[in-house]
Design a protein around this motif. Structure first.
Motif, mmCIF file in Angstrom:
data_model
loop_
_atom_site.group_PDB
_atom_site.id
_atom_site.type_symbol
_atom_site.label_atom_id
_atom_site.label_comp_id
_atom_site.label_asym_id
_atom_site.label_seq_id
_atom_site.Cartn_x
_atom_site.Cartn_y
_atom_site.Cartn_z
ATOM 1 N N GLU A 223 -6.200 10.051 2.290
ATOM 2 C CA GLU A 223 -5.222 9.776 1.245
ATOM 3 C C GLU A 223 -4.596 11.058 0.690
ATOM 4 O OE1 GLU A 223 -6.566 6.042 -1.285
ATOM 5 O OE2 GLU A 223 -8.252 7.419 -1.015
ATOM 6 N N MET A 224 -5.119 12.204 1.076
ATOM 7 C CA MET A 224 -4.637 13.482 0.538
ATOM 8 C C MET A 224 -3.332 13.878 1.221
ATOM 9 S SD MET A 224 -5.412 15.755 -1.730
ATOM 10 C CE MET A 224 -4.797 17.392 -2.169
ATOM 11 N N PRO A 225 -2.292 14.146 0.441
ATOM 12 C CA PRO A 225 -1.013 14.519 1.046
ATOM 13 C C PRO A 225 -0.979 15.990 1.441
ATOM 14 C CG PRO A 225 -0.814 14.548 -1.335
ATOM 15 C CD PRO A 225 -2.220 14.071 -1.033
ATOM 16 N N LYS A 226 0.034 16.347 2.169
ATOM 17 C CA LYS A 226 0.329 17.755 2.397
ATOM 18 C C LYS A 226 0.821 18.336 1.075
ATOM 19 C CE LYS A 226 3.357 20.872 5.010
ATOM 20 N NZ LYS A 226 4.488 20.971 5.975
ATOM 21 N N VAL A 227 0.280 19.483 0.679
ATOM 22 C CA VAL A 227 0.646 20.093 -0.602
ATOM 23 C C VAL A 227 1.213 21.490 -0.358
ATOM 24 C CG1 VAL A 227 -0.144 20.812 -2.890
ATOM 25 C CG2 VAL A 227 -1.182 18.803 -1.791
ATOM 26 N N GLU A 228 2.372 21.752 -0.921
ATOM 27 C CA GLU A 228 2.983 23.077 -0.859
ATOM 28 C C GLU A 228 3.092 23.607 -2.285
ATOM 29 O OE1 GLU A 228 6.756 22.901 1.135
ATOM 30 O OE2 GLU A 228 6.051 21.304 2.471
ATOM 31 N N GLN B 209 -5.915 25.913 -7.306
ATOM 32 C CA GLN B 209 -6.021 25.056 -8.488
ATOM 33 C C GLN B 209 -4.996 23.928 -8.458
ATOM 34 O OE1 GLN B 209 -8.193 24.842 -11.040
ATOM 35 N NE2 GLN B 209 -9.445 26.355 -9.976
ATOM 36 N N VAL B 210 -3.792 24.226 -8.009
ATOM 37 C CA VAL B 210 -2.773 23.181 -7.946
ATOM 38 C C VAL B 210 -3.121 22.173 -6.859
ATOM 39 C CG1 VAL B 210 -0.332 22.696 -7.515
ATOM 40 C CG2 VAL B 210 -0.983 24.668 -8.908
ATOM 41 N N GLU B 211 -3.599 22.642 -5.710
ATOM 42 C CA GLU B 211 -3.993 21.720 -4.641
ATOM 43 C C GLU B 211 -5.116 20.799 -5.113
ATOM 44 O OE1 GLU B 211 -2.896 24.898 -1.064
ATOM 45 O OE2 GLU B 211 -4.984 24.554 -1.661
ATOM 46 N N GLY B 212 -6.113 21.376 -5.806
ATOM 47 C CA GLY B 212 -7.195 20.562 -6.344
ATOM 48 C C GLY B 212 -6.707 19.596 -7.407
ATOM 49 N N SER B 213 -5.737 20.034 -8.218
ATOM 50 C CA SER B 213 -5.169 19.170 -9.249
ATOM 51 C C SER B 213 -4.505 17.948 -8.641
ATOM 52 C CB SER B 213 -4.145 19.947 -10.089
ATOM 53 O OG SER B 213 -4.756 20.975 -10.835
ATOM 54 N N SER C 224 0.836 -1.200 0.000
ATOM 55 C CA SER C 224 0.000 0.000 0.000
ATOM 56 C C SER C 224 0.870 1.250 0.000
ATOM 57 C CB SER C 224 -0.943 0.006 1.204
ATOM 58 O OG SER C 224 -0.215 -0.034 2.412
ATOM 59 N N VAL C 225 0.390 2.281 -0.684
ATOM 60 C CA VAL C 225 1.162 3.512 -0.882
ATOM 61 C C VAL C 225 0.477 4.669 -0.173
ATOM 62 C CG1 VAL C 225 1.992 5.183 -2.584
ATOM 63 C CG2 VAL C 225 2.055 2.739 -3.102
ATOM 64 N N LYS C 226 1.245 5.424 0.570
ATOM 65 C CA LYS C 226 0.758 6.673 1.168
ATOM 66 C C LYS C 226 1.600 7.818 0.620
ATOM 67 C CE LYS C 226 -1.508 9.276 4.216
ATOM 68 N NZ LYS C 226 -1.175 10.591 3.630
ATOM 69 N N VAL C 227 0.948 8.742 -0.070
ATOM 70 C CA VAL C 227 1.639 9.926 -0.567
ATOM 71 C C VAL C 227 1.655 10.935 0.580
ATOM 72 C CG1 VAL C 227 1.749 11.697 -2.348
ATOM 73 C CG2 VAL C 227 0.805 9.433 -2.890
ATOM 74 N N ASP C 228 2.839 11.219 1.106
ATOM 75 C CA ASP C 228 2.954 12.043 2.294
ATOM 76 C C ASP C 228 2.967 13.537 1.993
ATOM 77 O OD1 ASP C 228 3.328 9.715 4.015
ATOM 78 O OD2 ASP C 228 5.310 9.559 3.079
ATOM 79 N N ARG C 229 3.649 13.900 0.913
ATOM 80 C CA ARG C 229 3.876 15.326 0.660
ATOM 81 C C ARG C 229 4.115 15.542 -0.818
ATOM 82 N NH1 ARG C 229 9.548 18.262 2.015
ATOM 83 N NH2 ARG C 229 8.928 20.464 1.996
ATOM 84 N N ILE C 230 3.586 16.628 -1.336
ATOM 85 C CA ILE C 230 3.908 17.047 -2.699
ATOM 86 C C ILE C 230 4.271 18.524 -2.664
ATOM 87 C CG2 ILE C 230 2.946 17.551 -4.983
ATOM 88 C CD1 ILE C 230 1.631 14.899 -4.993
ATOM 89 N N VAL C 231 5.448 18.810 -3.190
ATOM 90 C CA VAL C 231 5.929 20.193 -3.290
ATOM 91 C C VAL C 231 5.874 20.582 -4.758
ATOM 92 C CG1 VAL C 231 7.855 21.769 -2.896
ATOM 93 C CG2 VAL C 231 7.426 19.891 -1.288
ATOM 94 N N ALA C 232 5.112 21.619 -5.055
ATOM 95 C CA ALA C 232 4.924 22.042 -6.442
ATOM 96 C C ALA C 232 5.504 23.425 -6.660
ATOM 97 C CB ALA C 232 3.437 22.046 -6.794
ATOM 98 N N ALA C 233 6.137 23.592 -7.802
ATOM 99 C CA ALA C 233 6.597 24.911 -8.241
ATOM 100 C C ALA C 233 5.913 25.219 -9.560
ATOM 101 C CB ALA C 233 8.112 24.923 -8.408
ATOM 102 N N VAL C 234 5.374 26.426 -9.671
ATOM 103 C CA VAL C 234 4.518 26.788 -10.801
ATOM 104 C C VAL C 234 5.014 28.073 -11.450
ATOM 105 C CG1 VAL C 234 2.176 27.397 -11.498
ATOM 106 C CG2 VAL C 234 2.540 25.766 -9.637
#
Length: 556
Positions: A502-507, A463-467, A439-449
């Motif tokens: 299941e939703m990770p922390k998003v930056e 929009q990125v968080e929803g994406s 099983s996979v847990k996505v812990d964090r996603i760091v996005a640069a836009v």
């Protein structure tokens, strides 16, 4: 009157009062307290609610039907045949649904599509074994492969995907003395208006569309076939022709199962990639072959979206690969005889091309002994905006710092992906934890836009968080399958969006830019799945080539 100035001095960005500043959304309060009006909220005097029995297979037609039991249901007032189905009309949605359940319909499947997903995919794999139409050709790819000391290859499978909007398809249509009134959550106002005008022999200005909030669209309410809106209008037209309830406004309601089974979908695709690796890990040649249905074919956009037989929507993100590879070829097969209704789905072709290209590049980095970020930066020397978001995401994610260890039996990994779509550039770094059971847990996603000048940074972040949530739903769970031509999924029990746990922390980090503003509603989707898959590979050493991810492949 003053003369029109020959030139206009633009305001210096340092003098902006609103642009680039956080502004709260004007619709948030209404959507929170329930006062926002969606199509399902429309209630007109004398309105009838229609629920339609559709053929179980695409292309099936009504052969005969018996409406007696449906008409016996309390609240049902009429039953009418329309192209492709039978509509049951009632005073309320539940009565219409019960009437539809009681309806007896005999279907003619003689011209219907009857293949299953496995059979479709088998055809696609056969096509991928031979050259397709060339979408891009740089250098001498064939020659580079012929002289290569080492070739790496991989194949990828992507299923059909439903849009699964929270508010299923619905529409209200009312005839007036001189025209048509329509209430709908719209994406394609001009196309919808023109189609309805042609159906009723009206000038377009006599079709008045009341645009309402849409409870999610993601491309689904932008159908070039105007499918569910045309269906609502066909019911109104049928009532007018038979004389009963001719003046009644009609609200068409698709149940979740109708929306899931009656189309339209992100196309199924199969990709085959090959690349050469030199002794120092350099990539000298790259060949990418794609197989899947065309979205543009048969639509009003075919003339400019399909060039020399190649649908640009099928190869976007692949034919525009930014990496400096001297010999690069992209080919496309668009199979015929696959009559599953397909449509753009949030970020369109990039939903699958970003995954195959970014995970394959990571695999080449691993096999060539190179850092995934460093390899990308080397190959992006002539693409500073790609490189800019990649550097920013890697820095904010702490790419050069080791991840904290997981609990006993857990494997942790970090992965990266970068992609351009809708003229915006997005890089994402994902951190995952893989348990012993796979099983996979996505812990964090760091996005640069980098979407040019960010008019409202808060909207960009939202929009990125929803994406991220939207893309993770597809990566972890999303799959529409067919058996003998019948869609097997019907509701969220079989086609699950991710849940809150299941939703990770998003930056989200936004590049300061004076470039023109570009898209942001879709570009956050493509890098999510490949970044997560690359993180899984970093944690487990296993490359996932099918979506949604199969956890049984990741068991320790």
């Amino acid at each position: 009157l003053e003369a029109v100035p020959a030139s206009v001095a633009l305001k210096d960005p340092q003098d902006f009062r609103l642009i680039g500043k956080r502004a709260p959304r004007k619709d948030s309060a209404a959507k929170t307290d329930g006062s926002a009006q969606f199509t399902q909220d429309v209630h007109l005097p004398g309105m009838l609610v229609a629920v339609v029995a559709h053929a179980p297979r695409f292309g099936g037609q009504v052969k005969a039907f018996d409406a007696s039991k449906a008409k016996a249901v309390k609240g049902v007032v009429d039953v009418v045949a329309i192209p492709g189905g039978v509509a049951v009309l009632a005073r309320d949605t539940w009565s219409a649904k019960k009437g539809r359940d009681a309806l007896a319909v005999e279907w003619d499947d003689s011209a219907a599509f009857k293949l299953g997903s496995d059979e479709i995919l088998a055809r696609y794999r056969e096509l991928a074994a031979r050259p397709g139409l060339v979408a891009r050709s740089d250098g001498d790819t064939a020659g580079a492969f012929a002289g290569a000391a080492r070739v790496v290859s991989a194949s990828y499978d992507f299923p059909y995907l439903a849009h699964a909007a929270m508010e299923p398809m619905n529409c209200v249509v009312q005839r007036t003395d001189d025209g048509l009134e329509v209430w709908n959550g719209e994406q394609f106002q001009t196309v919808d208006q023109a189609t309805l005008a042609a159906m009723f022999g009206l000038p377009p200005e006599k079709v008045n569309i009341h645009m309402l909030y849409a409870g999610g669209s993601f491309g689904r309410r932008a159908s070039t076939k105007v499918d569910y809106i045309r269906e609502a209008a066909a019911i109104v037209k049928a009532l007018g022709e038979q004389g009963s309830h001719a003046a009644a406004p009609v609200k068409l309601v698709w149940m979740r199962e109708d929306d899931m089974k009656a189309g339209y979908y992100r196309p199924m695709f199969h990709h085959r990639l090959e690349a050469t690796l030199d002794a120092d890990g350099s990539i000298r040649a790259w060949r990418h072959r794609l197989v899947g249905q065309s979205i543009a074919k048969g639509s009003p956009f075919e003339g400019f979206m399909i060039k020399d037989g190649v649908d640009g929507l099928s190869v976007e993100g692949a034919a525009s690969l930014p990496y400096a590879i001297p010999n690069l070829q992209v080919e496309l097969h668009t199979p015929t005889g696959i009559d599953v209704p397909v449509l753009w789905w949030r970020s369109v072709g990039s939903t699958h091309t970003a995954y195959s290209t970014e995970t394959f590049l990571d695999r080449l980095a691993a096999e060539g002994g190179q850092d995934p970020v460093a390899l990308r930066l080397k190959l992006l020397a002539k693409h500073p905006r790609h490189a800019g978001v990649l550097k920013l995401a890697a820095d904010k994610a702490g790419w050069d710092k080791p991840l904290a260890a997981g609990k006993a039996g857990e494997r942790r990994g970090r992965g990266v992906a970068v992609h351009e779509s809708f003229h915006s550039f997005v890089a994402q770094v994902a951190e995952v934890t893989v348990s012993a059971d796979g099983s996979v847990k996505v812990d964090r996603i760091v996005a640069a836009v980098d979407c040019g000048m960010a008019i409202n940074p808060d909207n960009v972040r939202a929009q990125v968080e929803g994406s991220v949530g939207f893309a993770l739903s597809a990566a972890l769970h999303g799959e529409i399958t067919l058996k003998d031509g019948v869609v097997e999924q019907g509701n969220f029990g079989e086609y699950a969006p991710i849940r809150i746990n299941e939703m990770p922390k998003v930056e989200v980090h936004i590049v300061a830019s004076a470039e023109k503003p570009t898209g942001i509603g879709e570009p956050g989707v493509p890098p999510v799945a490949p970044a997560v898959a690359n993180a899984i590979a970093a944690a487990t050493g296993k490359w996932l080539t099918r979506m949604p991810f199969r956890t049984d492949e990741l068991k320790a």
